[in-house]
Design a protein around this motif. Structure first.
Motif, PDB file in Angstrom:
ATOM      1  N   SER A  46       0.826  -1.192   0.000  1.00 53.34           N
ATOM      2  CA  SER A  46       0.000   0.000   0.000  1.00 53.34           C
ATOM      3  C   SER A  46       0.867   1.251   0.000  1.00 53.34           C
ATOM      4  O   SER A  46       1.864   1.345   0.702  1.00 53.34           O
ATOM      5  CB  SER A  46      -0.896   0.002   1.247  1.00 53.34           C
ATOM      6  N   SER A  47       0.463   2.239  -0.789  1.00 54.07           N
ATOM      7  CA  SER A  47       1.206   3.496  -0.848  1.00 54.07           C
ATOM      8  C   SER A  47       0.995   4.336   0.395  1.00 54.07           C
ATOM      9  O   SER A  47       1.758   5.255   0.674  1.00 54.07           O
ATOM     10  CB  SER A  47       0.772   4.290  -2.086  1.00 54.07           C
ATOM     11  N   THR A  48      -0.076   4.040   1.163  1.00 50.54           N
ATOM     12  CA  THR A  48      -0.366   4.823   2.351  1.00 50.54           C
ATOM     13  C   THR A  48       0.133   4.153   3.626  1.00 50.54           C
ATOM     14  O   THR A  48       0.087   4.741   4.693  1.00 50.54           O
ATOM     15  CB  THR A  48      -1.874   5.045   2.498  1.00 50.54           C
ATOM     16  N   LEU A  94      -3.427  -3.653   3.234  1.00 52.43           N
ATOM     17  CA  LEU A  94      -4.385  -3.821   2.147  1.00 52.43           C
ATOM     18  C   LEU A  94      -5.575  -4.654   2.571  1.00 52.43           C
ATOM     19  O   LEU A  94      -6.662  -4.493   2.058  1.00 52.43           O
ATOM     20  CB  LEU A  94      -3.696  -4.464   0.949  1.00 52.43           C
ATOM     21  N   ASN A 148      -9.157  -3.342   3.372  1.00 55.61           N
ATOM     22  CA  ASN A 148     -10.231  -3.147   2.400  1.00 55.61           C
ATOM     23  C   ASN A 148     -11.172  -4.332   2.360  1.00 55.61           C
ATOM     24  O   ASN A 148     -12.203  -4.279   1.716  1.00 55.61           O
ATOM     25  CB  ASN A 148      -9.638  -2.945   1.003  1.00 55.61           C
ATOM     26  N   GLN A 207      -8.312   6.431   3.956  1.00 51.62           N
ATOM     27  CA  GLN A 207      -7.200   5.564   3.585  1.00 51.62           C
ATOM     28  C   GLN A 207      -7.679   4.338   2.817  1.00 51.62           C
ATOM     29  O   GLN A 207      -7.059   3.924   1.837  1.00 51.62           O
ATOM     30  CB  GLN A 207      -6.423   5.138   4.835  1.00 51.62           C
ATOM     31  N   VAL A 208      -8.792   3.760   3.275  1.00 54.46           N
ATOM     32  CA  VAL A 208      -9.349   2.607   2.566  1.00 54.46           C
ATOM     33  C   VAL A 208      -9.732   3.011   1.152  1.00 54.46           C
ATOM     34  O   VAL A 208      -9.479   2.282   0.187  1.00 54.46           O
ATOM     35  CB  VAL A 208     -10.574   2.046   3.319  1.00 54.46           C
ATOM     36  N   GLU A 229      -8.414   5.443  -0.635  1.00 58.64           N
ATOM     37  CA  GLU A 229      -7.192   5.664  -1.407  1.00 58.64           C
ATOM     38  C   GLU A 229      -6.517   4.344  -1.777  1.00 58.64           C
ATOM     39  O   GLU A 229      -5.930   4.220  -2.861  1.00 58.64           O
ATOM     40  CB  GLU A 229      -6.228   6.537  -0.608  1.00 58.64           C
ATOM     41  N   ASN A 230      -6.616   3.356  -0.912  1.00 63.37           N
ATOM     42  CA  ASN A 230      -5.957   2.074  -1.146  1.00 63.37           C
ATOM     43  C   ASN A 230      -6.667   1.194  -2.163  1.00 63.37           C
ATOM     44  O   ASN A 230      -6.103   0.194  -2.614  1.00 63.37           O
ATOM     45  CB  ASN A 230      -5.857   1.289   0.173  1.00 63.37           C
ATOM     46  N   ARG A 231      -7.877   1.519  -2.516  1.00 58.65           N
ATOM     47  CA  ARG A 231      -8.668   0.606  -3.330  1.00 58.65           C
ATOM     48  C   ARG A 231      -8.010   0.312  -4.676  1.00 58.65           C
ATOM     49  O   ARG A 231      -8.169  -0.789  -5.222  1.00 58.65           O
ATOM     50  CB  ARG A 231     -10.084   1.151  -3.535  1.00 58.65           C
ATOM     51  N   ASN A 269      -4.962  -0.159  -5.207  1.00 55.16           N
ATOM     52  CA  ASN A 269      -3.770  -0.974  -5.003  1.00 55.16           C
ATOM     53  C   ASN A 269      -4.084  -2.463  -4.894  1.00 55.16           C
ATOM     54  O   ASN A 269      -3.215  -3.253  -4.525  1.00 55.16           O
ATOM     55  CB  ASN A 269      -3.030  -0.541  -3.727  1.00 55.16           C
ATOM     56  N   ARG A 270      -5.314  -2.823  -5.180  1.00 57.07           N
ATOM     57  CA  ARG A 270      -5.713  -4.211  -4.999  1.00 57.07           C
ATOM     58  C   ARG A 270      -6.742  -4.610  -6.052  1.00 57.07           C
ATOM     59  O   ARG A 270      -7.397  -3.749  -6.637  1.00 57.07           O
ATOM     60  CB  ARG A 270      -6.284  -4.410  -3.597  1.00 57.07           C
TER      61      ARG A 270
END
Length: 256
Positions: free
Chosen positions: A52-54, A58, A61, A75-76, A78-80, A82-83
């Protein structure tokens, strides 16, 4: 709304629904083995997800995010990307595309690597009727790593019916921001993709997505005499309704 749980191996999928939420058709998916459920992992064990960039795990999520703080929810969100299904589970491996699909305006495009979904169903619950503007919904179940959105990911918008929120709160419905076509119901580990968006090459390919049953048929808007099993409510948890069964004699249902 949609709460999706995963165990391996998969032998049966049974939906559970609560009235009042948009994905109520599939409020939760319980995955069973032949006789006893196995422990539930936080994500499919074969997936290798990029970091995760944050810095937030991961796997976060994959849980119900309704009770997280505002900053954690951001954050969740933003992370979406990445998966899966918004990125590849393993970018070093070739994605074996079997089907492609798109929303109505074709700004959002996706591809599928699994020939047959884990299951497919017609749902007649009120939530599906309202949110799809149709008598019932046709949905096919996939693991998130089976699907990859390769174009228009920035055009996606979300709707969590339980919270009545457009935030990315799992489980949620996913739409195109431009044409507003419903694309999928995203859960924690699985997703329900709508086959009407898939560009099938022939009839044989489309038959791979033939539903195994109707659910919530007691709430149907129209009769569908197609020979497929019809459950009054949940599959394997309610009475089956014979085709052309007189409505006044159908099993009583509890309205919630």
């Amino acid at each position: 709304m949609l709460r999706v749980l995963l165990t391996q191996p998969l032998s049966r999928i049974t939906p559970t629904v609560r009235r009042g939420a948009g994905l109520q058709i599939y409020s939760s998916y319980r995955f069973y083995t032949n006789s006893h459920p196995t422990p539930l992992p936080t994500k499919p064990p074969h997936q290798k997800l990029p970091p995760s960039s944050t810095g937030m795990p991961l796997s976060s999520n994959d849980r119900d995010t309704r009770n997280l703080s505002g900053s954690e929810k951001r954050q969740v969100h933003e992370n979406r990307m990445n998966r899966p299904p918004y990125c590849l589970a393993d970018p070093s491996k070739r994605f074996n595309t079997i089907y492609t699909g798109a929303c109505f305006c074709e700004r959002v495009k996706f591809r599928i690597s699994r020939e047959k979904p884990l299951d497919a169903k017609y749902c007649h619950c009120e939530g599906c009727q309202v949110l799809h503007g149709a008598p019932f919904q046709w949905a096919a179940i996939f693991e998130k790593s089976d699907v990859h959105f390769y174009e228009g990911r920035d055009q996606l918008i979300y709707w969590n019916t339980g919270e009545k929120s457009t935030e990315y709160i799992l489980p949620c419905k996913v739409y195109c921001n431009h044409c507003r076509a419903p694309i999928m119901d995203e859960g924690r580990n699985m997703l329900l993709l709508f086959p009407t968006l898939i560009q099938f090459k022939d009839v044989k390919s489309k038959l791979n997505f033939k539903p195994s049953c109707h659910i919530f048929y007691s709430r149907r808007a129209i009769d569908v005499p197609d020979g497929i099993p019809k459950w009054a409510e949940h599959k394997d948890e309610s009475e089956q309704i014979p085709e052309n069964f007189p409505p006044q004699n159908e099993p009583a249902r509890e309205m919630k």
